[in-house]
Scaffold this motif. Sequence first.
Motif, mmCIF file in Angstrom:
data_model
loop_
_atom_site.group_PDB
_atom_site.id
_atom_site.type_symbol
_atom_site.label_atom_id
_atom_site.label_comp_id
_atom_site.label_asym_id
_atom_site.label_seq_id
_atom_site.Cartn_x
_atom_site.Cartn_y
_atom_site.Cartn_z
ATOM 1 N N ASN A 174 45.696 45.866 23.489
ATOM 2 C CA ASN A 174 46.946 45.221 23.902
ATOM 3 C C ASN A 174 48.169 45.980 23.403
ATOM 4 N N LEU A 177 49.470 36.095 29.432
ATOM 5 C CA LEU A 177 48.433 36.436 28.450
ATOM 6 C C LEU A 177 48.646 37.834 27.884
ATOM 7 N N GLN A 225 51.899 36.359 21.649
ATOM 8 C CA GLN A 225 51.180 37.621 21.832
ATOM 9 C C GLN A 225 51.263 38.064 23.298
ATOM 10 N N LEU A 283 38.984 35.470 32.382
ATOM 11 C CA LEU A 283 38.673 34.139 31.867
ATOM 12 C C LEU A 283 37.666 33.462 32.798
ATOM 13 N N THR A 291 43.399 40.838 27.780
ATOM 14 C CA THR A 291 42.513 39.675 27.710
ATOM 15 C C THR A 291 41.438 39.786 28.799
ATOM 16 N N MET A 299 42.145 27.254 27.424
ATOM 17 C CA MET A 299 41.577 28.604 27.412
ATOM 18 C C MET A 299 42.683 29.658 27.319
ATOM 19 N N THR A 300 43.814 29.353 27.918
ATOM 20 C CA THR A 300 44.932 30.307 27.866
ATOM 21 C C THR A 300 45.495 30.375 26.450
ATOM 22 N N ASP A 312 45.977 46.237 17.430
ATOM 23 C CA ASP A 312 45.201 45.947 18.621
ATOM 24 C C ASP A 312 45.476 47.063 19.625
ATOM 25 N N GLU A 326 44.002 29.635 23.662
ATOM 26 C CA GLU A 326 43.048 30.287 22.754
ATOM 27 C C GLU A 326 43.172 31.796 22.799
ATOM 28 N N ARG A 327 43.635 32.307 23.918
ATOM 29 C CA ARG A 327 43.792 33.754 24.076
ATOM 30 C C ARG A 327 45.205 34.226 23.742
#
Lengths: 487, 350
Positions: free
Chosen positions: A107, B261, A185, B268, B265, B297-298, A104, B300-301
Amino acid sequence: MPISQSSQLYKQLVQQLPAERLLVSSESLAPYECDGLSAYRQLPLMVVLPVDIEEVQYILKVCFSLDVPVVARGAGTSLSGGALPVETGVVLSLAKFNEILSIDGHNRTARVQPGVRNLAISEAAKPYGLYYAPDPSSQIACSIGGNVAENAGGVHCLKYGLTVHNILELKLLTIEGDLLTIGSQALDSPGYDLLALMTGSEGMLGIITEITVKLLPIPDTARVLLAAFDDIEKAGNAVANIIAAGIIPAGLEMMDNPSICAAEDFIHAGYPTDATAILLCELDGTESDVSSQLITVKQVLEHNGATEIRIAEDEAQRLIFWAGRKSAFPAVGRLAPDYYCMDGTIPRKHLGTVLKRINELSLEHGLKVANVFHAGDGNLHPLILYDANNPGELENAEHFGGKILEHCVEVGGSITGEHGVGVEKIDQMCVQFQTQELEQFHAIKHAFDPAGLLNPGKAVPELHRCAELGAMHVHHGQLPHPELERF
Amino acid sequence: MSDDSQQLAQQVRDAFEKKTPLSIQGTQSRSFLRYSEHGNKLSTLEHSGIVAYEPTELVITVRAGTSIASVQDTLAEHKQSLAFDPPRFAQSGTIGGTVASGLSGPSRPWMGAVRDHVLGTRIINGKGDIMSFGGQVMKNVAGYDVSRLMCGAFGTLGVILDVSFKVLPIPESSSTLVFEYDAQNAIDHVNEWSAQTVPLNGACWSAGKLYIRLSGTDAGVKTAINTIGGDVYTDNDLLWDELRDQKNSFFNNAGYWRLSLPPATPVLSIEGEWLLDWGGAQRWLKSSEHPDKIRQMTVERGGHAEHWHGKDKNLLRMPLDSIVHRYHKNLKDAFDPAHILNNHALYSDL
Ligand SMILES: Cc1cc2nc3c(=O)[nH]c(=O)nc-3n(C[C@H](O)[C@H](O)[C@H](O)COP(=O)(O)OP(=O)(O)OC[C@H]3O[C@@H](n4cnc5c(N)ncnc54)[C@H](O)[C@@H]3O)c2cc1C
């Protein structure tokens, strides 16, 4: 002693794994009988080569139910016998987990399987202008899973950190087959820092099946200086003063005269063979950062009595300067039939006294020693030269090595900076830690592996072992006699 | 400025024998991050002072009750610092609290977190045993890494007595640049710069402006300013200190979310007021959206969400996966078999 195909263990494993990935014959087991610490050898019951997490999970569950020990193995380059098989156990090789799953670029991370070679990650990240920073000298061969299990370091870890500083997430299977995702992550995750606990846990707490590593931008430029000294203390002071000047070099390595001569003979890097010690100091970053720091470092080296300072003019010369250091182990290896590589750390200010003590011990034991030193972070690698064919000489070398490590502890250092405890330094653990701390380690082990099936006999000594050693200390004023069986 | 470790250990041993819970306390600057607080007070404040500091070894050893500010001041005399620049909140936050809470300041993505700078600790476990792990050297892989395990454990595994940190030189030069960017643009730019050798040391976005801090050699910072443009922002230190200590106008005690995050990302789609820090890796949000939606939502990321200063402590931390939770409890048992240390600081049962 290899296992028979009629045993419960084999019968259960072959239900889920093809027979060609279950090694049982003596010939097929032989390559697994040792790791990089080849003085120790042991054939396992069998070797299994799983290809996916489900298979690993199945193997662990079978071993757990049958009470069979499991030793994880990456590339087998451990220098502490961490991957040494157990006679009654299975070697679980991660060699087939060799895929880079994703990179990635945004990131700046890579998700990889544990059997991927350290260097392969940087190669794959290169098109993104990124690389994986920890660079053990064994990086062409060693696996990232093994790096996590040992918390491997490299020449560049003063500035860029060890493995523990450069990973984000692990997938790990416990001996009972529970799959844990540890870390995330993102930069942090709720709960305990299990990522730190697992890093350097030497295959004692779980089997690592996936790793997300951080990637860093490849520096625009890197320059290296080579400085010669006629006195070790002066070289040590130069290191302290570079740091006092506010500079954290990318690499800061020292070699003593025997190492310089061995490397020069081997690789012809043009090292000054009359020097008592040389320092290699690498600066990296942007052009402007590096050129300004280069001036400062040069001044510091001059003030600290360097007898000669060379700056690599181009990339080719930089690589030559490094070639000598990087080949120091094999170069020293040519001086004697065998060498034994130690891995102590010390507060840098004690370098002079520690090297003096090593020289005294060298005379006492009648064995030569060459020193290479990650000088920036106080990690000393004395290489003890010996000949295993001479009866008693291996034991003598080990005894000598043990004394060096005990001295490192005396001056406030540690018995291992990056190679791990394994089977090799298990007795010195009794010197570095008190009973209560060792008990705490056993309690941690118990929290993840109550039956003690993962890599038994490694990393943390049983208390009775330390008690016996302690008693002998008192009796004879020294470590147990070499002919006593150690393992 | 004294060594109080024997008294503290005795208090823990007594509590262990009587099975009476203890609440470990410094200055309480981070107590809002505890799930709940139980037990008799065990104060670390008397156990303070710098045990050893060797600038050229890059190591300082400090007692838990020492204030963050006094450590940073001592280090600054030698042009060094704790590079993770922990929040101080109240000026008197302690080193013990810093390690126990695991919080790091705006430089975290580039300089590392508290745990990245911890080299060793001396702790008291739940039986009252004083133990040392790690050490005063940069590299040490003997035994499990108990020192780093203490970071962010909120005292549930042990009373932190002393901590040895790796310290780093304060960069020669530091400048802040400001850009007029929307949030997405800001995220994109910072992550692009992070993938190059730009000497970033802070990146936050708020109210249509991206602020970035560059640190390094004079020459390096000047070159970076010329390459990436933007306007030089003069209130350099104040901006970052207020952000670190949550003293700027965004932060109030009415409750806000912290989203951790992967940095790149995308923005959002959650209604509310946002402040992005850590180049996008730490995002603060004031929103009236349903907590479930924000958390989901957090996650999922690839991140997690915490609700700070809220009324409902169940929103403070996201629950752990059930298997991971089980191993957490095993570890708690391993360090604190009688469950007397900071019970319920992390979760209702931990
Ligand atoms: C010439 C040479 C130079 C070296 N230089 C360095 C150096 O500069 N810095 C340094 O740090 N080390 C160095 N080493 C030591 C060694 O390369 C490292 O320790 C390396 O990390 C081991 O990786 P490996 O894949 O070979 O692991 P192995 O040797 O296979 O295993 C090492 C340990 O890790 C465990 N393990 C392996 N894989 C897993 C897994 N997936 N899950 C759980 N446990 C696992 C094993 O059980 C064992 O305990 C050197 C070795 C050699 C031979």
